[in-house]
Write a protein that holds these residues in place. Structure first.
Motif, PDB file in Angstrom:
ATOM      1  N   ASP A   1      38.747  95.374  -4.823  1.00 20.42           N
ATOM      2  CA  ASP A   1      39.964  96.178  -4.734  1.00 20.42           C
ATOM      3  C   ASP A   1      41.179  95.267  -4.679  1.00 20.42           C
ATOM      4  O   ASP A   1      41.087  94.122  -4.218  1.00 20.42           O
ATOM      5  CB  ASP A   1      39.933  97.099  -3.510  1.00 20.42           C
ATOM      6  N   VAL A   2      42.289  95.764  -5.167  1.00 23.42           N
ATOM      7  CA  VAL A   2      43.509  94.978  -5.260  1.00 23.42           C
ATOM      8  C   VAL A   2      44.698  95.864  -4.893  1.00 23.42           C
ATOM      9  O   VAL A   2      44.690  97.056  -5.166  1.00 23.42           O
ATOM     10  CB  VAL A   2      43.723  94.483  -6.713  1.00 23.42           C
ATOM     11  N   VAL A   3      45.688  95.205  -4.312  1.00 25.49           N
ATOM     12  CA  VAL A   3      46.942  95.910  -4.053  1.00 25.49           C
ATOM     13  C   VAL A   3      48.048  95.203  -4.838  1.00 25.49           C
ATOM     14  O   VAL A   3      48.253  94.000  -4.678  1.00 25.49           O
ATOM     15  CB  VAL A   3      47.294  95.900  -2.547  1.00 25.49           C
ATOM     16  N   VAL A   4      48.711  95.964  -5.697  1.00 19.07           N
ATOM     17  CA  VAL A   4      49.803  95.407  -6.492  1.00 19.07           C
ATOM     18  C   VAL A   4      51.087  96.126  -6.109  1.00 19.07           C
ATOM     19  O   VAL A   4      51.093  97.353  -5.963  1.00 19.07           O
ATOM     20  CB  VAL A   4      49.553  95.601  -8.009  1.00 19.07           C
ATOM     21  N   ARG A   5      52.156  95.363  -5.908  1.00 16.24           N
ATOM     22  CA  ARG A   5      53.454  95.996  -5.645  1.00 16.24           C
ATOM     23  C   ARG A   5      54.457  95.554  -6.708  1.00 16.24           C
ATOM     24  O   ARG A   5      54.659  94.364  -6.911  1.00 16.24           O
ATOM     25  CB  ARG A   5      53.976  95.626  -4.258  1.00 16.24           C
ATOM     26  N   PHE A   6      55.026  96.533  -7.377  1.00 18.12           N
ATOM     27  CA  PHE A   6      56.121  96.271  -8.313  1.00 18.12           C
ATOM     28  C   PHE A   6      57.419  96.472  -7.555  1.00 18.12           C
ATOM     29  O   PHE A   6      57.575  97.491  -6.860  1.00 18.12           O
ATOM     30  CB  PHE A   6      56.084  97.265  -9.477  1.00 18.12           C
ATOM     31  N   ALA A   7      58.348  95.542  -7.691  1.00 16.80           N
ATOM     32  CA  ALA A   7      59.622  95.707  -6.992  1.00 16.80           C
ATOM     33  C   ALA A   7      60.759  95.211  -7.867  1.00 16.80           C
ATOM     34  O   ALA A   7      60.613  94.236  -8.613  1.00 16.80           O
ATOM     35  CB  ALA A   7      59.598  94.945  -5.664  1.00 16.80           C
ATOM     36  N   GLY A   8      61.870  95.901  -7.777  1.00 16.97           N
ATOM     37  CA  GLY A   8      63.044  95.497  -8.549  1.00 16.97           C
ATOM     38  C   GLY A   8      64.242  96.298  -8.104  1.00 16.97           C
ATOM     39  O   GLY A   8      64.199  96.975  -7.065  1.00 16.97           O
ATOM     40  N   ASP A   9      65.273  96.242  -8.898  1.00 14.98           N
ATOM     41  CA  ASP A   9      66.473  96.991  -8.599  1.00 14.98           C
ATOM     42  C   ASP A   9      66.194  98.484  -8.782  1.00 14.98           C
ATOM     43  O   ASP A   9      65.318  98.852  -9.558  1.00 14.98           O
ATOM     44  CB  ASP A   9      67.573  96.555  -9.577  1.00 14.98           C
TER      45      ASP A   9
ATOM     46  N   VAL B   1      62.919  91.006  -0.007  1.00 15.51           N
ATOM     47  CA  VAL B   1      62.511  92.160   0.791  1.00 15.51           C
ATOM     48  C   VAL B   1      60.993  92.226   0.949  1.00 15.51           C
ATOM     49  O   VAL B   1      60.492  92.661   1.989  1.00 15.51           O
ATOM     50  CB  VAL B   1      63.045  93.465   0.145  1.00 15.51           C
ATOM     51  N   ASN B   2      60.273  91.804  -0.079  1.00 15.55           N
ATOM     52  CA  ASN B   2      58.841  92.092  -0.110  1.00 15.55           C
ATOM     53  C   ASN B   2      57.908  90.922   0.174  1.00 15.55           C
ATOM     54  O   ASN B   2      56.730  91.128   0.455  1.00 15.55           O
ATOM     55  CB  ASN B   2      58.464  92.686  -1.476  1.00 15.55           C
ATOM     56  N   VAL B   3      58.426  89.690   0.067  1.00 16.06           N
ATOM     57  CA  VAL B   3      57.512  88.548   0.098  1.00 16.06           C
ATOM     58  C   VAL B   3      56.780  88.428   1.438  1.00 16.06           C
ATOM     59  O   VAL B   3      55.611  88.018   1.484  1.00 16.06           O
ATOM     60  CB  VAL B   3      58.241  87.241  -0.295  1.00 16.06           C
ATOM     61  N   SER B   4      57.434  88.847   2.513  1.00 16.44           N
ATOM     62  CA  SER B   4      56.781  88.684   3.815  1.00 16.44           C
ATOM     63  C   SER B   4      55.574  89.615   3.979  1.00 16.44           C
ATOM     64  O   SER B   4      54.732  89.414   4.835  1.00 16.44           O
ATOM     65  CB  SER B   4      57.789  88.939   4.940  1.00 16.44           C
ATOM     66  N   ASP B   5      55.508  90.671   3.155  1.00 17.11           N
ATOM     67  CA  ASP B   5      54.361  91.586   3.236  1.00 17.11           C
ATOM     68  C   ASP B   5      53.128  91.051   2.522  1.00 17.11           C
ATOM     69  O   ASP B   5      52.020  91.527   2.732  1.00 17.11           O
ATOM     70  CB  ASP B   5      54.704  92.942   2.580  1.00 17.11           C
ATOM     71  N   LEU B   6      53.345  90.086   1.647  1.00 13.20           N
ATOM     72  CA  LEU B   6      52.288  89.651   0.732  1.00 13.20           C
ATOM     73  C   LEU B   6      51.160  88.926   1.479  1.00 13.20           C
ATOM     74  O   LEU B   6      51.407  88.176   2.420  1.00 13.20           O
ATOM     75  CB  LEU B   6      52.926  88.700  -0.300  1.00 13.20           C
ATOM     76  N   ASN B   7      49.932  89.181   1.034  1.00 19.83           N
ATOM     77  CA  ASN B   7      48.789  88.458   1.601  1.00 19.83           C
ATOM     78  C   ASN B   7      48.910  86.962   1.329  1.00 19.83           C
ATOM     79  O   ASN B   7      49.424  86.563   0.287  1.00 19.83           O
ATOM     80  CB  ASN B   7      47.490  88.953   0.960  1.00 19.83           C
ATOM     81  N   LYS B   8      48.375  86.157   2.255  1.00 14.84           N
ATOM     82  CA  LYS B   8      48.342  84.697   2.041  1.00 14.84           C
ATOM     83  C   LYS B   8      47.574  84.397   0.766  1.00 14.84           C
ATOM     84  O   LYS B   8      46.530  84.996   0.515  1.00 14.84           O
ATOM     85  CB  LYS B   8      47.652  84.014   3.217  1.00 14.84           C
ATOM     86  N   GLY B   9      48.098  83.512  -0.028  1.00 16.83           N
ATOM     87  CA  GLY B   9      47.414  83.172  -1.275  1.00 16.83           C
ATOM     88  C   GLY B   9      47.662  84.181  -2.378  1.00 16.83           C
ATOM     89  O   GLY B   9      47.115  84.058  -3.477  1.00 16.83           O
ATOM     90  N   GLY B  10      48.484  85.157  -2.080  1.00 15.23           N
ATOM     91  CA  GLY B  10      48.774  86.198  -3.063  1.00 15.23           C
ATOM     92  C   GLY B  10      49.546  85.659  -4.259  1.00 15.23           C
ATOM     93  O   GLY B  10      50.101  84.557  -4.225  1.00 15.23           O
ATOM     94  N   LEU B  11      49.560  86.485  -5.285  1.00 10.42           N
ATOM     95  CA  LEU B  11      50.210  86.076  -6.535  1.00 10.42           C
ATOM     96  C   LEU B  11      51.601  86.713  -6.627  1.00 10.42           C
ATOM     97  O   LEU B  11      51.752  87.916  -6.400  1.00 10.42           O
ATOM     98  CB  LEU B  11      49.350  86.539  -7.718  1.00 10.42           C
TER      99      LEU B  11
END
Lengths: 341, 626
Positions: free
Chosen positions: B20-28, B103-113
């Motif tokens: 399983d994977v979690v992907v987050r798209f973020a932008g303006d 805004v979002n980088v702190s949520d990212l899993n360690k080693g995330g892409l």
């Protein structure tokens, strides 16, 4: 084979419910309910299709006294309930019954929108310039200086004119009547009923307990002829005990002037003829006030246009024609689907 | 974290298999993030994965470009196993500008892409996002994997042959990033290409540009892959019950459920609403479905909306209104009227963070007290809640069933998360859902508008237009026997009792409370309602797999509560009530059952993370060890 029996003619009494009327003795509302019951009998309104919807206040008790359908709702919101009822069943003949506080304070917003939308119903505003049911506070139509429990030193805020407000909101039918005019008032109600669209009627109503005589300056028998003008489409705007006073435009101005026929060279030909389809004239008539002007009574404005519920239901029917026998199963299967084996 | 790592060969390349994977798209907020997310969702569903999504966007329609408060995001969690939540933390973050990264980088899993649009990392944008140095150039992103591409430039290059304006051309960059993520997970581009063709069919150059952008993004992935810089992944299809599926958002599910419910009741619907986030979309959806005999009415305010809906019910249609907390507050008096005159009415509350205006686009479930208790006097009504996006469908049908059968308002509680989130939905056969046709009264023998069904206590429903049933109703207390105005004291007692007993009795007409997951008896029961369903059930699943005796109990019927709920709860030593409020269901349960429940509460505007609930359960487990 169906043999249609001619329906029995309903009398004024047939439109009165069996409920004990609980207004104060001598209240103008008695006269209005009688005028309404007479109207019902005159037009032979089918009781099962007639619905009275009211808000809160003395006037709002009205539906209980009619032998028709009735819905006594909440303060100021009768117009909104009535709009939903009319949209859901356009065959119903709806009368909204309201007062000056109900319509112009707490419910001012809904009155605006029911008028501008032109929902086909009759909106009767009993204006007694006071809050009766809460024991006599001044209302949005009270004159400046009205002394009341909440304004012992006299009210300070300027009153709103119900008829002008209605015209400003885009009402296509605006009329006025007086509670005690037993002959004239049913005629106004009938005109309101005939008009397809939102018909707004302001009834000057006397509150015998908290504001007795507030309209005496133009309704009392000895002054009525000189202080009222009963307007009628196509007839000259003439009034007065000698029927020799009239209204004309001030030369070079869009402003009314009270003149006397056969004085200062004024002839009957100079008098304006009432045109109820003319909104500018209706506005001028609606804003006439004592002591300089007579108060205009009758149908000030009538200019029909398509009604809201007709347009709403036309859209609905056209969608139904274009999508016949719609299926919920098809609906939830529309768009991208996939099968898992 | 991505679980598992068995390499296998797909399309001649080595792809790493993950569960399983979690992907987050973020932008303006103007970058088309929600559309990108929607397309990725559809494609992922078509690939046979289970999934759950979470769109998270700002209240401002077009917040100043490049600012952190203008960041719009869409998170999707997908996998080869059952997916219940949108995922605690992203494995992949696509950030189309520095603010989105910030805004979002702190949520990212360690080693995330992290995939960023390098071209958007200008001095100006960095400054707007609050960066003093460029995070792509210093060590700010150490510990993450980074694909920095000039997406803007590459997109412009890819679409230049179609002659779009600069503004239109830049807008295609969301499709470029989508193409790149498609490559990353070996996704088929075809569904998006068909969608673009259908959507922009009239402006071929726009359709073609977007398609070119998708393809260019995908091609970039292949290039990176060839260079061996980055691994791509594959996710096997989930084990999903056979059937026909679609993705559905909560808003769609409510709207379709209302249509189905009115259909089952054999009634027209009068839907009246006033624009409010996040409930307006129900009005939008139903406005396009008039062919189902639905009158939609945009009223002048919330009060007019509920009053018009009630007027619709009075006339013999099912009146429905929808709003969010502040709007529901305005409707309160009219709901009281509906209780007093005993007419059916469905009120939908798409809850959002409050009080007052609060955070309109953020989710919360803090209107439970308002729903159950928020009216003057003793004025009971039915409260029912939805737990997943698709669950809104069933709950909407049930709302109409209860409203018409018992002549009562029903409050349907859903929330901003459920409304906007989507999930795959096994499409039911509506024909298999039982009908509940409404019968209007047409017999005038011994007529009184307050005559009741002795079993349900519901009054009869005589509608205007029916000869010989002329009668008056209103908000003044009415005689139990005749329906006429009555100020009699014993009558008021009787009427208050019958209103209460009618609603209480509905407990006999709703399903018994079941154990959502786990055993009927045990150490810990985790109790929830509404949109906490996903994270609770996943957390309980995880702790159970570690051998802990924990069960999940999810309550749909908030009022009346299921009649066996007390017995069910008493089988557990510890009861934890998980809610996105400061403790509302827990108060209800404590007052009704005198149980010593503990609360786990969160009001951040974000759904619970599985890990948060898991940690709380484990803490309780520890407490049980003597």
């Amino acid at each position: 084979m169906n043999i249609a029996t001619p329906p029995e003619k309903l009398s004024v009494k047939d439109y009165a419910s069996d409920q004990e009327v609980r207004w104060c003795p001598g209240c103008g509302d008695y006269a209005i309910v009688r005028a309404m019951q007479k109207t019902m009998a005159d037009i032979q309104a089918p009781p099962e299709k007639t619905v009275f919807i009211s808000g809160i206040g003395c006037a709002a008790r009205f539906p209980y006294y009619m032998a028709t359908f009735g819905f006594h709702t909440i303060h100021g919101r009768a117009a909104s309930v009535a709009t939903g009822t009319k949209l859901a069943n356009p065959d119903l003949d709806i009368w909204v019954i309201s007062g000056d506080g109900d319509s112009l304070s707490i419910g001012g917003n809904h009155l605006m929108h029911v008028l501008r939308r032109n929902v086909n119903l009759q909106y009767i505003l009993f204006n007694n310039e006071i809050y009766g049911l809460t024991k006599g506070q001044y209302s949005p139509t009270s004159k400046v200086g009205t002394k009341s429990p909440s304004t012992p030193l006299g009210s300070l805020d300027k009153p709103v004119s119900a008829a002008l407000y209605a015209l400003g909101c885009g009402a296509r039918f605006v009329a006025r009547g007086i509670d005690a005019q037993a002959k004239h008032l049913p005629e106004v109600f009938k005109r309101a009923h005939e008009h397809k669209g939102a018909s707004f009627v302001e009834v000057f109503q006397n509150c015998i307990v908290y504001n007795d005589g507030v309209y005496d300056h133009f309704t009392a028998k000895n002054v009525a002829a000189d202080k009222q003008i009963q307007v009628q489409h196509g007839l000259p705007l003439i009034f007065g005990s000698d029927a020799n006073k009239g209204l004309r435009l001030k030369p070079g101005k869009i402003e009314l002037d009270v003149v006397t026929i056969n004085e200062d060279g004024v002839t009957e030909a100079d008098i304006l003829v009432h045109d109820e389809t003319n909104k500018v004239l209706a506005t001028l008539l609606a804003q006439m006030e004592a002591p300089n002007f007579p108060v205009a009574i009758g149908v000030l404005f009538c200019d029909p246009a398509e009604t809201y519920e007709t347009a709403v239901n036309d859209q609905l029917e056209s969608q139904k024609r274009q999508n016949q026998n719609p299926s919920v199963n098809e609906l939830i299967r529309s768009g991208a689907t996939w099968t898992v084996d | 974290m991505m679980d598992g790592s068995a390499p296998l060969t797909v399309e001649n390349s080595i792809r790493e298999e993950v569960d399983d994977v979690v992907v987050r798209f973020a932008g303006d907020s103007g970058d088309g993030i929600q559309i990108t997310g929607g397309q990725f969702t559809l494609t992922t569903a078509l690939a046979g994965n289970d999934l759950s999504t979470f769109p998270d966007f700002p209240a401002e329609i077009r917040a100043p470009q490049g600012t952190t408060f203008g960041v719009s995001a869409f998170q999707i969690h997908f996998g080869s196993r059952e997916i219940r939540t949108a995922g605690d933390a992203p494995d992949v973050l696509v950030a189309l500008n520095p603010a989105a990264l910030q805004v979002n980088v702190s949520d990212l899993n360690k080693g995330g892409l992290i995939i960023v649009d390098e071209g958007a990392f200008t001095d100006r944008n960095l400054k707007k996002a609050g960066y003093t140095t460029n995070p792509l150039e210093d060590n700010a992103l150490d510990g993450f994997r980074l694909i920095a591409v000039d997406i803007t430039k590459n997109t412009l290059e890819a679409v230049k042959e179609f002659g779009l304006s600069q503004k239109e051309a830049v807008r295609c960059k969301n499709m470029y990033s989508l193409g790149l993520v498609y490559w990353l997970y070996g996704r088929d581009r075809e569904p998006t290409i068909s969608w673009l063709n259908a959507k922009f069919g009239k402006r071929l150059e726009i359709a073609n540009s977007n398609i070119a952008a998708v393809n260019a993004g995908h091609a970039l992935g292949e290039t990176i892959e060839a260079s061996g810089e980055t691994t791509s992944y594959t996710i096997a299809p989930a084990e999903i019950k056979p059937g026909l599926y679609r993705t559905i958002t909560g808003i769609e599910a409510i709207s379709y459920g209302l249509v189905a419910g009115a259909n089952k009741a054999h009634l027209k619907m009068t839907f009246a609403g006033y624009p409010i986030t996040p409930a307006s979309a129900i009005l939008h959806t139903l406005s396009k479905l008039k062919q189902f005999d639905i009158i939609t009415f945009q009223a002048e305010d919330e009060i007019a909306a509920v009053c018009a809906a009630l007027g619709g019910s009075y006339a013999g249609t099912i009146g429905v209104t929808a709003s969010s907390g502040p709007g529901i507050a305005l409707k309160t008096e009219a709901i009281g009227l509906a209780i007093s005159v005993e007419l059916p009415l469905v009120i939908i509350n798409v809850q959002r963070a409050g009080p007052s205006t609060g955070m309109p686009t953020k989710t919360e479930q803090s209107d439970l007290n308002q729903a159950v208790f928020g009216r003057n006097a003793d004025s009971p009504l039915v409260v029912i809640s939805a737990s997943t996006p698709s669950d809104n469908f069933e709950v909407a049908i049930e709302s109409i069933r209860l409203a018409t059968k018992y002549m009562t308002p029903v409050m349907l509680l859903t929330d901003g998360y459920l409304a906007n989130a989507s999930e795959p939905w096994k499409i039911p056969n509506v024909d298999e859902i039982a009908e509940f046709p409404v019968k209007f009264l047409n017999n005038s023998d011994n007529f009184s508008p307050t005559t009741r069904d002795p079993k349900t206590l519901a009054r009869n429903w005589p509608i205007p237009g029916t000869p010989n049933l002329e009668h008056r109703i209103g908000g003044i207390e009415k005689s139990y026997d005749t329906g006429n105005i009555s100020y009699d004291s014993s009558n008021h007692q009787k009427m208050t009792d019958v209103r209460k007993n009618k609603i209480d009795g509905i407990a006999n007409d709703i399903p018994l409370q079941e154990i959502t997951r786990g055993d009927k008896k045990g150490d810990i029961a985790v109790v929830g309602w509404g949109s906490t369903f996903g994270p609770i059930t996943r957390a309980v699943q995880k702790v159970r797999s570690n051998g802990h005796n924990v069960s999940h109990i999810h309550i749909r019927h908030i009022w009346p509560l299921p009649r066996n709920l007390e017995t069910v709860l008493n089988e557990f030593k510890v009861i934890i009530v998980v809610e996105m409020n400061t403790g509302q269901l827990i108060t209800l349960l404590r007052s009704q059952f005198l149980i010593d429940a503990k609360g786990l509460n969160k009001v951040s505007g974000q759904p619970f993370k599985v890990s948060e609930i898991e940690a709380d359960i484990l803490k309780a487990v520890k407490g049980l060890i003597p």
